[in-house]
Motif scaffolding. Sequence first.
Motif, mmCIF file in Angstrom:
data_model
loop_
_atom_site.group_PDB
_atom_site.id
_atom_site.type_symbol
_atom_site.label_atom_id
_atom_site.label_comp_id
_atom_site.label_asym_id
_atom_site.label_seq_id
_atom_site.Cartn_x
_atom_site.Cartn_y
_atom_site.Cartn_z
ATOM 1 N N THR A 50 0.824 -1.210 0.000
ATOM 2 C CA THR A 50 0.000 0.000 0.000
ATOM 3 C C THR A 50 0.856 1.256 0.000
ATOM 4 O O THR A 50 0.690 2.153 -0.833
ATOM 5 N N VAL A 51 1.794 1.326 0.946
ATOM 6 C CA VAL A 51 2.609 2.534 1.126
ATOM 7 C C VAL A 51 3.441 2.823 -0.113
ATOM 8 O O VAL A 51 3.493 3.969 -0.598
ATOM 9 N N PHE A 52 4.068 1.803 -0.669
ATOM 10 C CA PHE A 52 5.013 2.073 -1.751
ATOM 11 C C PHE A 52 4.350 2.144 -3.124
ATOM 12 O O PHE A 52 4.903 2.751 -4.037
ATOM 13 N N ILE A 53 3.174 1.558 -3.292
ATOM 14 C CA ILE A 53 2.406 1.834 -4.509
ATOM 15 C C ILE A 53 1.923 3.285 -4.471
ATOM 16 O O ILE A 53 1.964 4.001 -5.485
ATOM 17 N N THR A 54 1.479 3.725 -3.291
ATOM 18 C CA THR A 54 1.066 5.123 -3.121
ATOM 19 C C THR A 54 2.234 6.062 -3.398
ATOM 20 O O THR A 54 2.086 7.083 -4.090
ATOM 21 N N LEU A 55 3.409 5.752 -2.845
ATOM 22 C CA LEU A 55 4.593 6.592 -3.054
ATOM 23 C C LEU A 55 4.969 6.651 -4.532
ATOM 24 O O LEU A 55 5.257 7.732 -5.062
ATOM 25 N N ALA A 56 4.972 5.495 -5.206
ATOM 26 C CA ALA A 56 5.319 5.470 -6.627
ATOM 27 C C ALA A 56 4.310 6.258 -7.452
ATOM 28 O O ALA A 56 4.683 6.950 -8.409
ATOM 29 N N THR A 57 3.030 6.166 -7.077
ATOM 30 C CA THR A 57 1.997 6.934 -7.776
ATOM 31 C C THR A 57 2.220 8.431 -7.596
ATOM 32 O O THR A 57 2.126 9.209 -8.548
ATOM 33 N N PHE A 58 2.547 8.819 -6.366
ATOM 34 C CA PHE A 58 2.819 10.233 -6.071
ATOM 35 C C PHE A 58 3.987 10.754 -6.914
ATOM 36 O O PHE A 58 3.909 11.811 -7.548
ATOM 37 N N VAL A 59 5.084 9.991 -6.938
ATOM 38 C CA VAL A 59 6.263 10.410 -7.709
ATOM 39 C C VAL A 59 5.928 10.456 -9.202
ATOM 40 O O VAL A 59 6.325 11.388 -9.913
ATOM 41 N N GLY A 60 5.167 9.464 -9.679
ATOM 42 C CA GLY A 60 4.787 9.439 -11.088
ATOM 43 C C GLY A 60 3.932 10.622 -11.487
ATOM 44 O O GLY A 60 4.128 11.219 -12.552
ATOM 45 N N VAL A 61 2.997 10.990 -10.609
ATOM 46 C CA VAL A 61 2.128 12.141 -10.872
ATOM 47 C C VAL A 61 2.954 13.423 -10.966
ATOM 48 O O VAL A 61 2.720 14.276 -11.838
ATOM 49 N N ARG A 62 3.926 13.552 -10.057
ATOM 50 C CA ARG A 62 4.762 14.765 -10.087
ATOM 51 C C ARG A 62 5.668 14.794 -11.317
ATOM 52 O O ARG A 62 5.877 15.859 -11.923
ATOM 53 N N MET A 63 6.205 13.646 -11.697
ATOM 54 C CA MET A 63 7.091 13.611 -12.865
ATOM 55 C C MET A 63 6.328 13.825 -14.165
ATOM 56 O O MET A 63 6.885 14.355 -15.132
ATOM 57 N N LEU A 64 5.053 13.422 -14.185
ATOM 58 C CA LEU A 64 4.221 13.652 -15.367
ATOM 59 C C LEU A 64 3.586 15.042 -15.364
ATOM 60 O O LEU A 64 2.765 15.365 -16.217
ATOM 61 N N ARG A 65 3.945 15.824 -14.341
ATOM 62 C CA ARG A 65 3.576 17.257 -14.262
ATOM 63 C C ARG A 65 2.069 17.486 -14.248
ATOM 64 O O ARG A 65 1.538 18.335 -14.973
ATOM 65 N N PHE A 66 1.381 16.700 -13.418
ATOM 66 C CA PHE A 66 -0.041 16.965 -13.213
ATOM 67 C C PHE A 66 -0.196 18.308 -12.483
ATOM 68 O O PHE A 66 0.586 18.625 -11.585
ATOM 69 N N LYS A 67 -1.207 19.067 -12.875
ATOM 70 C CA LYS A 67 -1.438 20.360 -12.237
ATOM 71 C C LYS A 67 -1.965 20.159 -10.821
ATOM 72 O O LYS A 67 -2.883 19.372 -10.593
ATOM 73 N N GLN A 68 -1.384 20.881 -9.883
ATOM 74 C CA GLN A 68 -1.815 20.781 -8.493
ATOM 75 C C GLN A 68 -2.994 21.709 -8.236
ATOM 76 O O GLN A 68 -3.082 22.792 -8.806
ATOM 77 N N LYS A 69 -3.879 21.257 -7.346
ATOM 78 C CA LYS A 69 -5.010 22.095 -6.970
ATOM 79 C C LYS A 69 -4.530 23.224 -6.071
ATOM 80 O O LYS A 69 -3.576 23.075 -5.314
ATOM 81 N N GLN A 70 -5.223 24.334 -6.166
ATOM 82 C CA GLN A 70 -4.908 25.463 -5.292
ATOM 83 C C GLN A 70 -5.356 25.120 -3.880
ATOM 84 O O GLN A 70 -6.524 24.819 -3.642
ATOM 85 N N PHE A 71 -4.410 25.151 -2.946
ATOM 86 C CA PHE A 71 -4.708 24.761 -1.573
ATOM 87 C C PHE A 71 -4.447 25.953 -0.660
ATOM 88 O O PHE A 71 -3.323 26.471 -0.588
ATOM 89 N N ILE A 126 3.480 11.539 5.634
ATOM 90 C CA ILE A 126 3.657 10.521 4.598
ATOM 91 C C ILE A 126 5.108 10.056 4.540
ATOM 92 O O ILE A 126 5.400 8.862 4.468
ATOM 93 N N ILE A 127 6.043 11.014 4.595
ATOM 94 C CA ILE A 127 7.466 10.664 4.583
ATOM 95 C C ILE A 127 7.810 9.798 5.798
ATOM 96 O O ILE A 127 8.534 8.806 5.694
ATOM 97 N N GLY A 128 7.256 10.153 6.962
ATOM 98 C CA GLY A 128 7.492 9.369 8.172
ATOM 99 C C GLY A 128 6.970 7.949 8.048
ATOM 100 O O GLY A 128 7.643 6.984 8.437
ATOM 101 N N ILE A 129 5.768 7.803 7.476
ATOM 102 C CA ILE A 129 5.175 6.470 7.292
ATOM 103 C C ILE A 129 6.030 5.628 6.352
ATOM 104 O O ILE A 129 6.264 4.438 6.598
ATOM 105 N N VAL A 130 6.529 6.247 5.279
ATOM 106 C CA VAL A 130 7.371 5.519 4.313
ATOM 107 C C VAL A 130 8.634 4.992 4.985
ATOM 108 O O VAL A 130 9.001 3.820 4.836
ATOM 109 N N VAL A 131 9.301 5.838 5.747
ATOM 110 C CA VAL A 131 10.559 5.446 6.401
ATOM 111 C C VAL A 131 10.310 4.345 7.433
ATOM 112 O O VAL A 131 11.015 3.335 7.478
ATOM 113 N N ILE A 132 9.279 4.533 8.276
ATOM 114 C CA ILE A 132 8.970 3.554 9.330
ATOM 115 C C ILE A 132 8.573 2.210 8.724
ATOM 116 O O ILE A 132 8.907 1.152 9.262
ATOM 117 N N THR A 133 7.870 2.236 7.592
ATOM 118 C CA THR A 133 7.458 0.991 6.934
ATOM 119 C C THR A 133 8.649 0.237 6.364
ATOM 120 O O THR A 133 8.703 -0.994 6.423
#
Length: 450
Positions: free
Chosen positions: A200-221, A234-241
């Motif tokens: 779960t964690v690393f599929i999510t991480l890979a998806t996140f990195v892929g979205v950023r590398m494919l330059r998806f537009k970010q929502k205004q937050f 999220i970074i903490g969860i990845v490292v601990i996992t």
Amino acid sequence: MENNEKTLWQIVKGYFNALPDKEEEAKTIEQISSGVTFHGANLWVLVFAIFIASLGLNVNSTAVIIGAMLISPLMGPIVGMGLGIGISDLALLKRSIKNYLVATGISVLTATLYFLITPLTEAQSELLARTSPTLYDVLIALCGGAAGILALSTRGSGNVIPGVAIATALMPPLCTAGYGLAMGEPSFFFGAFYLFFINTVFITLATFVGVRMLRFKQKQFIDAARLTTVKRYIIGIVVITMLPAAYMTVQIIRQSVLENNTTRFVRNELSFKGTQIISQKFDMKHKTLNIVAVGKIISKEEITKAEKMLESYNLEDYKLHIIQGSQSDSLLLANQQHSYIVGNAQASQQKLIEQAAQLGEVEQQLNAYQQYATLTKEVRTELKAVCPSAKSISISRVTEAKTDTAASQEYVMAVVNCPRALSSPDRQRLQEWLKARTKSDSLRVIVTSF
């Protein structure tokens, strides 16, 4: 020179650039968002996929497990979480997490229910393989998640998704966790659930990195500080996992290297004519390599020479302890012939060695008998797929002695009970399957109808 290097980099970059193949962002986001929610038909598909995966683990069928992974909709909310983080869409992230928890809970409960009612409760190899996650599972999840988001975001990559579903293996760990709950085995539950969490964690991480590398537009937050906090979590969860998986991987690699070095050491340094090494074990606590040898006694000079070679096999931290002669005989015969040894304490060492050899032959025969008894139980669950009309099967090793000659022949014989006669193609298919399943070069099939 600089221009040439730059030109070369541009050529390489052009080959690997996925942006020209990118689909419309809105279409990709809509497709992923629609697969996040679990309700109605989607939920029923999940339940059926869990039952299929549990059945596959139960009967140790890789094909059935793969089928369950192909129809499972579990990837939806996991990819949704990665996309939500990548485009700063906290609403999508919350919805994905909620549906992920619902799907996970239903999956574990369904698997637990199945293993509570099934009469087959033995843990097969396919099930046991999902109880000890390692760093390799982290790498598989990362690569699978990266391939998945790339396939979803670009044109002409639809055939990648089934492969990702199989490689990342989300269903079997959840079913194994359900088995652990049903059988009261906490180690099975936590080991399998940890593997699922890694995926779960690393599929999510890979998806996140892929979205950023494919330059998806970010929502205004508006609340940037809150978004930063979410990303830190999220970074903490990845490292601990990753840490426990890395530790387990290091231990597995060390053990594998140690066993390999020991095998080479025994093969190269302790191979003497008339001597047989029957056991090699480590005593981690006392740093001792225990070798059990039968036959010709290994001399002290040969043992000293072998000890000096331990360093060449990276075993310098271990002391060599060779159990041989009367020690090895006593060890081998302790369980089977204890009373005989006590009553014949004056028996010669050579006699004991001969008896140890005879005992070894008896053990081999017993193991062969048990092997085919176990194999018969295993194949009976698979037989219906090859021969639907079969009612029972018996497998054993047979020795055939000729009446007109002293020669004899050994082969595997399978007796299959069918109420009706089999056609030649059916009999041939059954013969070939049994031959492959028993790993026997010589096999005879007898079909009975009683």
